[in-house]
Structure formats: structure tokens, C-alpha cells
Write an enzyme that holds these catalytic residues in place. Structure first.
Site, mmCIF file in Angstrom:
data_model
loop_
_atom_site.group_PDB
_atom_site.id
_atom_site.type_symbol
_atom_site.label_atom_id
_atom_site.label_comp_id
_atom_site.label_asym_id
_atom_site.label_seq_id
_atom_site.Cartn_x
_atom_site.Cartn_y
_atom_site.Cartn_z
ATOM 1 N N CYS A 139 19.338 52.940 32.473
ATOM 2 C CA CYS A 139 19.386 51.925 33.539
ATOM 3 C C CYS A 139 19.759 50.543 32.990
ATOM 4 C CB CYS A 139 18.055 51.876 34.280
ATOM 5 S SG CYS A 139 16.611 51.857 33.204
ATOM 6 N N HIS A 219 13.730 45.807 36.398
ATOM 7 C CA HIS A 219 13.944 45.062 35.149
ATOM 8 C C HIS A 219 14.653 43.753 35.504
ATOM 9 C CE1 HIS A 219 13.309 48.795 32.904
ATOM 10 N NE2 HIS A 219 14.378 49.354 33.425
HETATM 11 P P1 NAP Z 1 10.470 62.122 35.544
HETATM 12 O O1 NAP Z 1 10.276 61.329 36.779
HETATM 13 O O2 NAP Z 1 9.316 62.373 34.662
HETATM 14 O O3 NAP Z 1 11.107 63.514 35.976
HETATM 15 C C1 NAP Z 1 11.366 64.533 35.070
HETATM 16 C C2 NAP Z 1 11.553 65.855 35.802
HETATM 17 O O4 NAP Z 1 11.879 66.867 34.853
HETATM 18 C C3 NAP Z 1 10.323 66.338 36.546
HETATM 19 O O5 NAP Z 1 10.726 66.819 37.782
HETATM 20 C C4 NAP Z 1 9.797 67.494 35.685
HETATM 21 O O6 NAP Z 1 9.235 68.510 36.470
HETATM 22 C C5 NAP Z 1 11.073 68.020 35.078
HETATM 23 N N1 NAP Z 1 10.868 68.730 33.822
HETATM 24 C C6 NAP Z 1 9.821 68.679 32.953
HETATM 25 N N2 NAP Z 1 10.042 69.502 31.906
HETATM 26 C C7 NAP Z 1 11.241 70.087 32.119
HETATM 27 C C8 NAP Z 1 12.016 71.041 31.405
HETATM 28 N N3 NAP Z 1 11.597 71.572 30.248
HETATM 29 N N4 NAP Z 1 13.225 71.416 31.936
HETATM 30 C C9 NAP Z 1 13.655 70.896 33.090
HETATM 31 N N5 NAP Z 1 12.960 70.001 33.815
HETATM 32 C C10 NAP Z 1 11.779 69.596 33.336
HETATM 33 O O7 NAP Z 1 11.599 61.475 34.621
HETATM 34 P P2 NAP Z 1 12.741 60.462 35.050
HETATM 35 O O8 NAP Z 1 12.185 59.089 35.066
HETATM 36 O O9 NAP Z 1 13.451 60.980 36.251
HETATM 37 O O10 NAP Z 1 13.683 60.530 33.766
HETATM 38 C C11 NAP Z 1 14.645 61.550 33.594
HETATM 39 C C12 NAP Z 1 15.714 61.075 32.643
HETATM 40 O O11 NAP Z 1 16.386 59.950 33.235
HETATM 41 C C13 NAP Z 1 15.193 60.586 31.287
HETATM 42 O O12 NAP Z 1 16.181 60.864 30.307
HETATM 43 C C14 NAP Z 1 15.096 59.072 31.467
HETATM 44 O O13 NAP Z 1 15.172 58.335 30.276
HETATM 45 C C15 NAP Z 1 16.317 58.834 32.345
HETATM 46 N N6 NAP Z 1 16.265 57.596 33.138
HETATM 47 C C16 NAP Z 1 15.097 57.245 33.772
HETATM 48 C C17 NAP Z 1 15.077 56.061 34.503
HETATM 49 C C18 NAP Z 1 13.839 55.602 35.187
HETATM 50 O O14 NAP Z 1 13.666 54.405 35.383
HETATM 51 N N7 NAP Z 1 12.931 56.470 35.582
HETATM 52 C C19 NAP Z 1 16.227 55.278 34.618
HETATM 53 C C20 NAP Z 1 17.398 55.709 34.007
HETATM 54 C C21 NAP Z 1 17.410 56.869 33.262
HETATM 55 P P3 NAP Z 1 7.655 68.750 36.539
HETATM 56 O O15 NAP Z 1 7.063 67.463 37.073
HETATM 57 O O16 NAP Z 1 7.544 69.872 37.483
HETATM 58 O O17 NAP Z 1 7.234 69.046 35.127
#
Ligand code: NAP
Length: 335
Positions: A139, A219
Site C-alpha cells: 500500500c 497512512h
Molecule cells: P488478512 O486480512 O490477514 O487476510 C489473509 C487471508 O488469508 C485470510 O482470509 C486467511 O484466512 C487466509 N489464509 C491464511 N492462511 C492461508 C494459507 N495458508 N493459504 C491461503 N490463505 C490463507 O491479510 P491482508 O491484510 O489481507 O494481507 C494479505 C496480503 O496483502 C499480505 O501480503 C499483506 O502484506 C498485503 N497487503 C495488506 C494491506 C493491508 O493494509 N491490510 C495492504 C496492502 C497489501 P483465515 O482467516 O481463514 O485463516
């Protein structure tokens, strides 16, 4: 029709799934979860749900949540996977994609070497055309890249210094927090963001520092950009006005903080998603050879249009065609 799987239906995954579902040239075949919680139940209202960890199948059955199969079943039904699993899990999942010869998009929480190319739609769309593995940068990097790209394509610029004030956690995260402190992160220069910007804009001279603050909304970045030619503030504003993924808002209209920006977004979009960089008009100032500006970044949403464009880049769709379709479908630049 490009058939898409979303592996990981969390903060980013659910937004990418909704955005992909809006495209007339793509279809969400299924999304995955590992836990049978409320987000899994909500997912089944819109999409076919698969499980990312087959060993958890009984937990889903016990919770009465209908599943359409495992991740491997899903992969066999699609043309591409958008991996939205937690930081560093994407790199582990890559082994599964490789086994199936499947194209995949990874997120910014993965190291850059997870993919053949790091991606930002404005800066280096063509580098991702025809590739199998693409990583959409984070982001903060997406926001920095858009602003720097727009300045760099309109003016001669030199060194960029940016201070990144990071929200400590997303609103849903109840395990992370920072109640009464400001944390330099990292304390020693530089923060990783500058290095990450160079994965998509290799020829810029940029250094970043970063701090975590006790807020979940957005941010904020403070930028100082060296100008290597005479430029007026009006010219800078007009360059930003030309880019739909940059939104200029004014403190005069009441946008005095990120709280007010989010209040506005609550009326504008589902989940108050702001896909655009928000630059405060009044923050754009030129002092001698330096341009200053302040921008706010909705971390949960800003990478969503980039994921949609990354899908089209992989399938060879031209940059302008993809960006226009994505912007139109997500109503970017049209409020
Ligand atoms: P998140 O809200 O924690 O979501 C992660 C998802 O992945 C959950 O649905 C989880 O499911 C699932 N998961 C867990 N273990 C897994 C596995 N082994 N295989 C497949 N899916 C699995 O995370 P997020 O914030 O969306 O972040 C995801 C990515 O985007 C990361 O690389 C992060 O750095 C990036 N990102 C995040 C943001 C932000 O602000 N949040 C911004 C830009 C980029 P369960 O809950 O069922 O375990």
C-alpha cells in the site's frame, strides 16, 4: 473471460474478489479461507468457497459451512490465482501454483523475488505483460510510486525524501496495536519503502523514514521532492488533476484529518474504500528548489485496482485499456 481464484479472503482478498467480480472480462470462480469463521460465512453469500487447508475440512462441516472443494480443486478450474494470504504465506503457496503450472499474483507482504516482476499499473505495467508470476507492491509503495511517477513524467525531479506515518493495524486486527506511543519503524535509516519503490521505478533517487502511529484508518506520507527545473504550484496541481488514481482534497472543504477523509469515503464507497492517493491541496508548496506535499493512503483499498490491472497485464491486455476499464468499474476519478 479470465477465470480467477482468490486464495485468502481477508482484508485484501475480499476487496480484490469484489473488484474482479465487477469486471466484464473476468470471473471469480472461488475464494478460500482456512478458518470457518464469520468471514467464511459471509464469503459463501457471494462466492463459491474453497478451503486453503484441506486438513480443516471437518471444522467447516461442523460449522455447517458449505464448501466447493480444496484449493487444489479450485486451481484446476481457473486461469490465474490472486494470492491474498498473510505476509510470507504467499511464497509457501507458490509451490502449489508451480505444481499446477498456474499463473499467480502475489501481494506486497512477500519478498520481491517471489515473482518475476514487482508491479504498479502506472509505473511499469508493460513489464508484467505475459509474465506468470507478478507481485503487486504494498500500500505505501503503491501510493509513493503513483505520486512520484506522476511528478517524474511531468517534471525534471531529483532526490525525494519521504516520511511515512503508518497506521499501526487494520481496523479488524485485535491482536496488534500501539496504545500510547509513536514507534520509529525502523529506527535506523532507511525504511524498506524506498527500496520497494525502486522495484517498480528503478531510476528514482528516494529515501524514506517510517513511524507507526496509534490509528487504524490511513497512512500519511510527507514528501519533499527536489525540482530540477522551474515549476509552479499550479503546474503541479494540474499534473495531479490529470491522474484519476490521485484525488486532490481541500482542508477548506473540511478535510482536516484522515478521520474526515474516511467520513467522506463512508458515503462514497462500500467499506469506505479509497482506491486513490489523497493529496491535500493546501499541502502542495514550493520552497526554493523543493516541492512539498502530504498524502493520505487507505491501506485496505489502494492496491485493489493494481491487482485487477495486474491480471490483465499477465494476459497481455494493453495498459490504457486495462486502466480505463478498472477505473470505470470501480468509479475511480468520478466523484
Ligand atoms: P488478512 O486480512 O490477514 O487476510 C489473509 C487471508 O488469508 C485470510 O482470509 C486467511 O484466512 C487466509 N489464509 C491464511 N492462511 C492461508 C494459507 N495458508 N493459504 C491461503 N490463505 C490463507 O491479510 P491482508 O491484510 O489481507 O494481507 C494479505 C496480503 O496483502 C499480505 O501480503 C499483506 O502484506 C498485503 N497487503 C495488506 C494491506 C493491508 O493494509 N491490510 C495492504 C496492502 C497489501 P483465515 O482467516 O481463514 O485463516
Amino acid at each position: 473471460m479470465i477465470k480467477v481464484a482468490i486464495n485468502g479472503y481477508g482484508t485484501i482478498g475480499k476487496r480484490v474478489a469484489d473488484a474482479v467480480a465487477l469486471q466484464d472480462d473476468m470471473k471469480v470462480v472461488g475464494v478460500t479461507k482456512t478458518k470457518p469463521d464469520f468471514e467464511a460465512k459471509l464469503a459463501t453469500k457471494k462466492f463459491d468457497l474453497y478451503i486453503a487447508k484441506p486438513e480443516n475440512v471437518e471444522l467447516f462441516e461442523k460449522a455447517g459451512i458449505e464448501i466447493s472443494g480444496t484449493l487444489e480443486d479450485l486451481i484446476k478450474r481457473v486461469d490465474l490465482v490472486v494470492d491474498c494470504s498473510p505476509d510470507k504465506v504467499g511464497a509457501e503457496n507458490k509451490r502449489i501454483y508451480e505444481t499446477h503450472g498456474m499463473r499467480a499474483i502475489f501481494q506486497g507482504g512477500e519478498k520481491k523475488d517471489v515473482a518475476e516482476v514487482s508491479f504498479n499499473a502506472l509505473a511499469n505495467y508493460s513489464d508484467a505483460m505475459g509474465k506468470k508470476y507478478v507481485r503487486v507492491v504494498s500500500c505505501n509503495t503503491t501510493a509513493l510510486t503513483r505520486t512520484i511517477y506522476q511528478l517524474k513524467t511531468n517534471f525534471k525531479i531529483g532526490r525525494i525524501r519521504a516520511t511515512i506515518l503508518r497506521r499501526v493495524a487494520d481496523p479488524k486486527e485485535d491482536k496488534k496495536g500501539l496504545t500510547n506511543a509513536i514507534m520509529p519503524d525502523p529506527i535506523a535509516l532507511p525504511s524498506h519503502h524506498a527500496k520497494d519503490v525502486k522495484t517498480v521505478l528503478p531510476d528514482v533517487d528516494v529515501v524514506t523514514t517510517a513511524f507507526k502511529l496509534p490509528t487504524t484508518l490511513m497512512h500519511v506520507h510527507s514528501l519533499a521532492v527536489e525540482l530540477r527545473e522551474k515549476v509552479t504550484k499550479e503546474e503541479v496541481i494540474s499534473a495531479f488533476e490529470k491522474e484519476p488514481r490521485i484525488m486532490l482534497l481541500s482542508a477548506e472543504d473540511g478535510f482536516t484529518s484522515t478521520a474526515k477523509i474516511i467520513e467522506f469515503a463512508r458515503e462514497l464507497r462500500m467499506r469506505y474504500d479509497l482506491y486513490e492517493n489523497v493529496i491535500w491541496l493546501e499541502s502542495i508548496a514550493i520552497d526554493g528548489n523543493d516541492l512539498f506535499l502530504t498524502q493520505a493512503v487507505h491501506q485496505e483499498a489502494i492496491v485493489v485496482p493494481e491487482n485487477v490491472d495486474a491480471i490483465r497485464a499477465i494476459f497481455g491486455v494493453p495498459k490504457e485499456v486495462s486502466i480505463e476499464k478498472t477505473n470505470k468499474s470501480l468509479r475511480i476519478g468520478s466523484f
